[in-house]
Design an enzyme around this catalytic site. Sequence first.
Site, short mmCIF file in Angstrom:
data_model
loop_
_atom_site.label_atom_id
_atom_site.label_comp_id
_atom_site.label_asym_id
_atom_site.label_seq_id
_atom_site.Cartn_x
_atom_site.Cartn_y
_atom_site.Cartn_z
CG ASP B 72 48.69 3.31 -7.90
OD1 ASP B 72 48.67 2.11 -7.57
OD2 ASP B 72 47.83 4.12 -7.55
CG ASP B 141 41.31 13.30 -3.56
OD1 ASP B 141 41.17 12.11 -3.96
OD2 ASP B 141 42.42 13.86 -3.49
CG HIS B 143 42.97 9.97 -5.81
ND1 HIS B 143 43.14 10.54 -4.56
CD2 HIS B 143 43.40 8.69 -5.69
CE1 HIS B 143 43.64 9.64 -3.74
NE2 HIS B 143 43.80 8.51 -4.39
CD GLU B 148 47.17 12.98 -5.33
OE1 GLU B 148 46.57 12.53 -4.36
OE2 GLU B 148 48.20 13.66 -5.27
#
Lengths: 397, 278
Positions: B72, B141, B143, B148
Amino acid sequence: MKAKSGLTRFHNCYILRNSKIIKEDLWIRDGKIVNPEQVFYVEQVEADVTVNCENSLIAPGFIDIQNNGGWGVDFSYDSENVEEGVQKVAKALLAHGVTSFCPTMVTSDKEKYSKILPRIQKHQGSQLGASILGVHLEGPFISLAKKGAHKDEYIQNPEKGLESIHEVYGSLDNVIIVTLAPELPGALEAIKGLTSLGIKVALGHSSASLAQGEEGIKCGANLITHLFNAMLPFHHRDPGLVGLLASTTEKQVYYGIISDGIHTHPAALRIACRTNPDGLILVSDAVAAQGLADGNYRIGPQSVNVENGRAYITGTKVLCGSTTALDECVKTLKEATDCSLEYALETASLHPAKALGIDHIKGKLNFGHDADFVIIHPKLMKVLSTWIAGECVYKSS
Amino acid sequence: MRLIILEDASVVADWAARFVLQRITEFAPGPGRRFVLGLPTGGTPLGMYRRLIDFYKEGRVSFKYVTTFNMDEYVGLPRDHPESYHYYMWNEFFKHIDIDPAHAHVLDGNAPNLVAECKRFEDLIAEAGGVRLFIGGIGPDGHIAFNEPGSSLVSRTRVKTLAYDTLEANKRFFGNDISKVPRQALTVGVGTVMDAKEVMILITGVHKALALAKAVEEGVNHMWTVSAFQQHAQALFVCDEDATLELRVKTVKYFKALSGEHQKMIASVPVLQQHVLH
């Protein structure tokens, strides 16, 4: 080791960048320092040549803004083979890590200026010698009371400002710094005139009070020539030019200082350095006897005896000037002030570049800057090699 | 799926690097035969990169014939910004090794056409013959990359708008000013990573414990995108003790009992043979 145009990567080295010594590679191409991250992602090419520096330190090349000569050559005296003499010194300076310098002429008669000055041209350095940034003219517009070793008969006032300057020096094309005394009649006008031409003005050989010094700075001067020498000693009610280090003028004032261990007491060095750390510039103020082996010489009008590398006027113990090159001065400064190595190196590179307004191309190892640098043994502080515009111009044997 | 529980973050770093070393060595890349590696950024893989650099310096591995794809990159952040992933990859890994710059691919968050850039990236992966080993980290979380909570589990490389929680978590890297955190990023999709032949996820620290539990013990759920790898044929979770705090004792014991087998993965047991180990 020759790398004029290819992409060269120096690795296994420490480099001085942004006032810190970091473990980082240095990449250069076409005489400039390049950003390897950009080369990697955008151009997607690898280095043509890789130089293993074996953990040595790379610092910006030293810049000596006050150098009267060396190896028997006196820039103010020898008017016959000027180019040859300058080249000889420029070449010898490479071994001391000096990549740029300002040949300095002391107070001379008009004829000398017309003979010598046009022949010392600004010049890009190479294997033949360090770059010449321009001539530093020290005098004749100085105070008789603070003449030092300058000859009285040529000392004069710049009464008509810039016009007087032109009358004495002739063309100013080759000039980068003029040292003058700000208290002389016409001096402030001369400062304004010179700085409007882009020439830097240094205050020195002067009996100026602090107020007179500040006037000089306001008119455009930004340097002090060999602080403490040839000026009023510090006095608490009028600190004189020395007071400029702590005066409230808005701009940074730079000051040349000779840290050869002889001309300035270590305590005086510490006072200057702690009062105004950003302004300190190491200068060699070297004379013709610099670099000569022990023995007797005739340099210009003087008989000189060199003993243990120090030059005395024959038959006396009077030193006839500094014989210490800038690499040695860096060492002495560090020892005398216990400053960081980063700082000591910057006083001989970044600070003079800033004072001359050329820190966008010299004095740093930032991307886009000239690839003028020196590879040093970090412990011994010995110059291992010197590079100008990406070319190895000196290598210690 | 395999879960490898190691003592602490430094052991995880070392183990992960040895795994990469083993895979590259076994593959024996050379001219015309490139090993394709997917790479993450962030704090967790840092130790692994340092070990890999050591291996390179010791002459145990070369990246000359390794092609890399990064997961990313932020949109609109200058490439040389210290928080950009280009900057991270250059400074933490690429500049220390012998990788060919033409084969180190990082998404360009400054491309004029971001959609085309994502397409180009997918095409490049396909041209390279797919990713052989994709390494990833996860967020608290759950991801993976910038996929996400709520991201499609079959997503491909695309532009993502970042969740407020992510901006909040990342603002410490941008002078604590949330307005300076880029709001969008380019990221490989969950599907892109799923296509890799092998996937190794690194998880360390107490703050990742809940995400690990969700990923391993509960069902596949797009709110914890890393859970998708339960359905990957060769997925490997490498974590430290701290990250196991939310797992059941039974789960931890079960996987720890297999650790002898897991160690073979970094020994010189051929990959094909390893695949039948568990």
